[in-house]
Design a protein around this motif. Structure first.
Motif, short mmCIF file in Angstrom:
data_model
loop_
_atom_site.label_atom_id
_atom_site.label_comp_id
_atom_site.label_asym_id
_atom_site.label_seq_id
_atom_site.Cartn_x
_atom_site.Cartn_y
_atom_site.Cartn_z
N PHE A 89 0.88 -1.15 -0.06
CA PHE A 89 -0.03 0.10 0.03
C PHE A 89 0.85 1.40 0.07
CE2 PHE A 89 -2.16 -3.32 1.93
CZ PHE A 89 -3.50 -3.50 1.48
N SER A 90 1.92 1.07 0.72
CA SER A 90 2.74 2.16 0.72
C SER A 90 3.46 2.55 -0.53
CB SER A 90 3.68 2.12 1.94
OG SER A 90 3.25 2.01 3.25
N VAL A 91 4.01 1.50 -1.40
CA VAL A 91 4.82 1.60 -2.39
C VAL A 91 3.93 2.07 -3.47
CG1 VAL A 91 5.83 0.38 -4.41
CG2 VAL A 91 6.28 -0.20 -1.98
N VAL A 92 2.70 1.76 -3.38
CA VAL A 92 1.76 2.27 -4.62
C VAL A 92 1.43 3.83 -4.13
CG1 VAL A 92 -0.76 2.12 -5.52
CG2 VAL A 92 0.65 0.11 -4.94
N GLN A 93 1.17 4.13 -3.07
CA GLN A 93 0.96 5.51 -2.75
C GLN A 93 2.22 6.60 -3.15
OE1 GLN A 93 -0.96 8.17 1.12
NE2 GLN A 93 -0.19 6.13 1.26
N TYR A 94 3.32 5.96 -2.84
CA TYR A 94 4.49 6.62 -3.17
C TYR A 94 4.81 6.98 -4.74
CZ TYR A 94 5.66 5.63 1.93
OH TYR A 94 5.62 5.39 3.13
N LEU A 95 4.54 5.89 -5.36
CA LEU A 95 4.65 5.85 -7.00
C LEU A 95 3.67 6.86 -7.58
CD1 LEU A 95 5.80 2.16 -7.67
CD2 LEU A 95 6.94 4.07 -7.43
N LEU A 96 2.34 6.76 -6.88
CA LEU A 96 1.30 7.45 -7.58
C LEU A 96 1.59 8.86 -7.49
CD1 LEU A 96 -1.39 7.46 -8.91
CD2 LEU A 96 -2.46 7.24 -6.64
N PHE A 97 1.96 9.26 -6.15
CA PHE A 97 2.47 10.57 -5.88
C PHE A 97 3.36 11.13 -6.85
CE2 PHE A 97 4.20 14.17 -3.32
CZ PHE A 97 3.16 14.68 -2.97
N PHE A 123 -3.87 12.80 0.56
CA PHE A 123 -3.34 12.67 -0.53
C PHE A 123 -3.27 14.03 -1.33
CE2 PHE A 123 -2.29 11.21 -4.86
CZ PHE A 123 -1.29 10.25 -4.57
N LEU A 124 -4.64 14.42 -1.42
CA LEU A 124 -4.83 15.82 -2.25
C LEU A 124 -4.07 17.08 -1.51
CD1 LEU A 124 -8.34 15.20 -3.19
CD2 LEU A 124 -6.51 14.90 -4.68
N GLU A 125 -4.34 17.04 -0.21
CA GLU A 125 -3.75 18.21 0.31
C GLU A 125 -2.06 18.03 0.12
OE1 GLU A 125 -4.98 18.62 4.36
OE2 GLU A 125 -6.89 18.46 3.72
N LEU A 126 -1.36 16.85 0.29
CA LEU A 126 0.06 16.71 0.30
C LEU A 126 0.28 17.08 -1.34
CD1 LEU A 126 0.68 13.48 1.84
CD2 LEU A 126 1.24 15.96 2.88
N LEU A 127 -0.55 17.02 -2.45
CA LEU A 127 -0.04 17.27 -3.88
C LEU A 127 -0.13 18.81 -3.98
CD1 LEU A 127 -2.06 14.89 -5.89
CD2 LEU A 127 0.09 14.93 -5.80
N SER A 128 -1.16 19.46 -3.10
CA SER A 128 -1.26 20.97 -3.27
C SER A 128 -0.22 21.60 -2.78
CB SER A 128 -2.72 21.43 -2.63
OG SER A 128 -2.63 21.16 -1.24
N PHE A 180 -4.51 6.84 8.38
CA PHE A 180 -3.49 7.27 7.09
C PHE A 180 -2.49 6.13 6.78
CE2 PHE A 180 -4.33 11.90 8.62
CZ PHE A 180 -5.54 12.17 7.85
N GLY A 181 -2.59 5.38 8.07
CA GLY A 181 -1.57 4.44 8.00
C GLY A 181 -0.05 4.83 8.09
N LEU A 182 1.02 4.08 7.94
CA LEU A 182 2.47 4.32 7.68
C LEU A 182 2.66 5.20 6.62
CD1 LEU A 182 5.06 4.06 9.69
CD2 LEU A 182 5.62 2.29 8.03
N GLY A 183 2.09 4.52 5.50
CA GLY A 183 2.63 5.39 4.37
C GLY A 183 1.91 6.73 4.02
N GLY A 184 0.94 7.02 4.49
CA GLY A 184 0.12 8.28 4.51
C GLY A 184 1.28 9.41 5.44
N THR A 185 1.42 8.86 6.60
CA THR A 185 1.96 9.68 7.54
C THR A 185 3.67 9.91 7.23
OG1 THR A 185 0.95 8.60 9.18
CG2 THR A 185 2.71 9.66 9.93
N VAL A 186 4.20 8.80 6.42
CA VAL A 186 5.68 8.97 6.05
C VAL A 186 5.75 10.13 4.93
CG1 VAL A 186 7.39 8.01 4.89
CG2 VAL A 186 6.39 6.90 6.94
N LEU A 187 4.66 9.97 3.80
CA LEU A 187 4.46 10.79 2.85
C LEU A 187 4.26 12.18 3.13
CD1 LEU A 187 4.61 10.94 -0.21
CD2 LEU A 187 2.21 10.52 -0.14
#
Length: 572
Positions: A4-12, A259-264, A338-345
Motif C-alpha cells: 500500500f505504501s509503495v503504490v501511494q508513493y509511486l502514484l504521488f 493525498f490531495l492536500e499533500l499534492l497541493s 492514514f497508516g504508515l504510508g500516508g504519515t511518512v509521505l
C-alpha cells in the motif's frame, strides 16, 4: 515496505511529474502576460485593482526597489494582523467561553510575523485561541498575501536570471496581483470545494456540545475550516485551524484528502522548475533541477519509511517488517486512518517544503525518523520548498556548485552564460551562511539560558536538544512544524523564533534578488569548450553531492549530539 505504501508513493511521484509541464507552462504564460483561460474574468479585476491603488503596471523595478516593496508589504501585513489579534475580543465571532487562551503582546507579535512570512508557527491551540474573524480576516488572508508575495519574489528572481543587459526585475505589485488572481484564488476555491465534499466544515456555527458514551460533555469546534485548509497548503504556509493541524479529522478527514492536500503543497513549487526552463529558454536546465529535487525527495522518503517501519525500540516482541498491513511499524503519535504510508509521505512533503502542517506528532517519530525530518529542514528548502522561495534556494545553491567547479577546473565560473563575479559571490556567501549562523546561534542561546531550557516541558538530554534545534530550523525555513515537547508560548521563544522567521524570509530573499539584479545586467556569453554544462548528468551529481556535504559540514556536530546520540542510547 508494504504494498500500500509503495503504490501511494509511486502514484504521488507520477502525478507530480505529470503536472510539472502543464502547470509550469501556465505560470510562465501568466507572468509573461500571454493569453490564459482565466483572462476574461481576471483582467478586468486586475485593472480595477491598479486603478484603485494607483499602480502603473508598465513601470518596472530594479532589485533594490523590488526588495523594498516586498519588505514594506510584509511589514504592513504584519501590523494589520497584529491589530486583529490584539483586538479580536471586540470583533465578530468571538466566543469568550471557548477562546480562553489570552493573546498576549508577545504571542500576537510572534503569530503576526509567523503568518506574514508563511511560517505559520503556532505556539497556541487554534480552537481555544482564535476567533472565526481572526482565522478568516487575519490568518487566511495572510496565507493568500504571504504566499503570493513569495511567488512574486521567485518569479522576479527567475526573470533576473533570464534577462540580458537589463536593470529591472519586473513590478512587485503586478507579480503579486497576478499570483493572487490567476493562481492562488482559483486553486484555493476549487480545492476547498473538494474538501467540503469530503466532509471538511465550512460554516460560522457556534461550538457544539456533545455528550460522550461515558456521559461526559465534549466541546466540538466548528468554523470556516475549508477556506483556510487549502490555501495554507497551496501557498506553502502550513499551520492549521486546529491545534492538531493535519491530524484533526475536520482538517484532514480521509486518506483521499490527505493525498490531495499533500499534492497541493508540492505541485506549484515543482512546476516552477519548468517555468524556470521556459524563462531562460533552456528546458533542460529546469528538468535537471527537478530531477535533483526528486532524487533528494525520494531518498528522504525511503529513509523516513524505513526508520518508522521498525517498531519503537521500547516495544518488544513486535516484528513489524514481516507485516504487510498499512498500519504496521511505529504508530505512536500517528493516525491509523492514514497508516504508515500516508504519515511518512506527509512527513517528507512537509519537512521538505515550507508547509509544516503535519498529520502526526513529530515528537513521536523514532530517533532516526526525527533525524530525517530535521535534515530535510536543514537542507535549506531546496527540495521543492516554499512557493517561489524553494526554487530560488536551489538555484542559489547551484550557483555555489558552479563556483566550486570553476575553481577546480581553473576557469571563471559561469551559470546560464553569465559570469559569477565578486559582487555575485558576496550575495551567494551571504545567502549560504544565513541559515547556519541563525539556526546554530539561536539554538546555542536557548540551550545555555534558563529561559530557553524552561521550554523543555517533558524531555531533556539529546531529545531536548533536538526539540530546540528543530524549532529554530523550522522557523528559519518558514516551515512551522515543531516537536510537541517544546513549550514555545513564552516571551523568550516568541521573540527568538520570530527572529529566525524574519531571517529566513528576508535574509534569504533580499540577497537573492540582488544576485538576480546583477545577473540581469550582464549580457549572455556564448558557450565555449571550457564552459561547464549545467544541464548535464555530471552537474546534477555535483549539485546533489554538494547539497549533502554542505549540510553535513554546517550541522553535523549538532545532529550528532541530538538525534544520532539519542538513537545510540536506545541501543545501550
Amino acid at each position: 515496505m508494504n504494498f500500500f505504501s509503495v503504490v501511494q508513493y509511486l502514484l504521488f511521484v507520477v502525478i507530480v511529474t505529470a503536472c510539472v509541464k502543464p502547470l509550469g507552462g501556465y505560470m510562465y504564460r501568466v507572468f509573461s502576460r500571454e493569453r490564459t483561460f482565466p483572462d476574461r474574468l481576471c483582467i478586468p479585476i486586475e485593472r480595477w485593482i491598479y486603478q484603485l491603488t494607483g499602480v502603473d503596471p508598465s513601470i518596472e523595478m530594479d532589485a533594490r526597489q523590488y526588495a523594498i516593496c516586498f519588505v514594506v508589504f510584509s511589514l504592513i501585513c504584519t501590523l494589520f494582523l497584529y491589530a486583529i489579534l490584539r483586538y479580536q475580543r471586540f470583533l465578530p465571532w468571538f466566543f469568550p467561553d471557548y477562546q480562553t487562551t489570552p493573546l498576549s503582546p508577545d504571542l500576537s507579535f510572534n503569530t503576526a510575523i509567523s503568518f506574514s512570512t508563511t511560517t505559520t508557527w503556532q505556539a497556541y491551540a487554534g480552537e481555544s485561541t482564535m476567533s472565526y474573524f481572526s482565522q478568516m480576516a487575519g490568518l487566511c488572508t495572510q496565507n493568500f498575501l504571504a504566499g503570493a508575495a513569495g511567488l512574486a519574489v521567485g518569479i522576479a528572481f527567475l526573470r533576473g536570471l533570464a534577462r540580458e543587459s537589463r536593470a529591472t526585475l519586473g513590478n512587485f505589485w503586478v507579480d503579486l496581483t497576478r499570483s493572487l488572481l490567476w493562481i492562488l484564488l482559483p486553486g484555493a476555491f476549487l480545492g476547498s470545494l473538494v474538501l467540503v465534499w469530503q466532509g471538511v466544515p465550512m460554516n460560522f456555527h457556534h461550538y457544539e456540545i456533545a455528550t460522550t458514551l461515558e456521559g461526559r460533555q465534549q466541546i466540538i469546534p466548528q468554523g470556516p475550516v475549508a477556506a483556510l485548509e487549502l490555501i495554507k497548503n497551496l501557498g506553502t504556509n502550513g499551520g492549521g485551524f486546529f491545534n492538531a493541524n493535519g491530524a484533526h479529522p475536520y482538517e484532514n478527514p480521509t486518506p483521499l484528502t490527505n493525498f490531495l492536500e499533500l499534492l497541493s503543497i508540492i505541485l506549484l513549487p515543482a512546476a516552477l522548475t519548468n517555468t524556470f526552463g521556459r524563462m531562460v529558454r533552456h528546458l533542460r536546465q529546469g528538468w535537471l533541477i527537478y530531477w535533483v529535487m526528486l532524487l533528494l525527495f525520494t531518498g528522504g522518503l525511503i529513509a523516513l519509511h524505513l526508520s518508522e517501519q521498525s517498531a519503537s525500540p521500547l516495544i518488544h516482541g513486535i516484528d513489524s517488517r514481516s507485516s504487510q498491513h498499512p498500519s504496521c511499524g511505529n504508530m505512536e503519535g500517528k493516525e491509523v486512518r492514514f497508516g504508515l504510508g500516508g504519515t511518512v509521505l506527509a512527513g517528507t512533503v512537509t519537512s521538505n517544503g515550507a508547509t509544516g502542517s503535519s498529520n502526526a506528532a513529530d515528537d513521536s517519530f523514532s530517533s532516526l525518523g526525527g533525524l530525517v525530518l530535521l535534515v530535510n529542514l536543514l537542507l535549506g528548502e531546496v527540495i521543492f520548498g516554499g512557493l517561489g522561495t524553494g526554487l530560488l534556494g536551489m538555484i542559489m545553491t547551484a550557483a555555489i556548485a558552479v563556483f566550486l567547479a570553476g575553481l577546480m577546473i581553473g576557469r571563471t565560473p559561469e551559470y546560464l552564460g553569465k559570469q559569477i563575479g565578486p559582487s555575485e559571490n558576496k550575495m551567494i556567501v551571504l545567502y549560504a551562511l544565513s541559515g547556519p549562523v541563525t539556526i546554530l546561534i539561536l539554538t546555542a542561546i536557548a540551550i545555555s539560558t534558563n529561559a530557553g531550557l524552561a521550554g523543555l516541558a517533558t524531555n531533556s538530554g539529546p531529545h531536548g536538544l533536538t526539540e530546540i534545534f528543530f524549532a529554530f530550523a523550522s522557523c528559519f525555513g518558514n516551515n512551522g512544524q515543531t516537536f510537541g515537547g517544546l513549550s514555545a508560548n513564552t516571551p523568550f521563544y516568541n521573540i527568538m523564533t520570530a527572529i529566525a522567521m524574519m531571517a529566513g524570509r528576508f535574509g534569504l530573499a533580499v540577497p537573492a534578488l540582488i544576485f538576480a539584479g546583477l545577473f540581469a545586467q550582464q549580457p549572455a556569453r556564448a558557450r565555449s569548450r571550457g564552459t561547464l554544462p549545467t544541464d548535464s548528468l555530471p552537474f546534477g551529481i555535483l549539485l546533489t553531492v554538494f547539497i549533502l556535504i554542505f549540510t553535513a559540514l554546517s550541522y553535523f556536530p549538532a545532529l550528532t549530539l541530538g538525534p544520532v546520540l539519542e538513537h545510540f542510547l536506545f541501543k545501550i
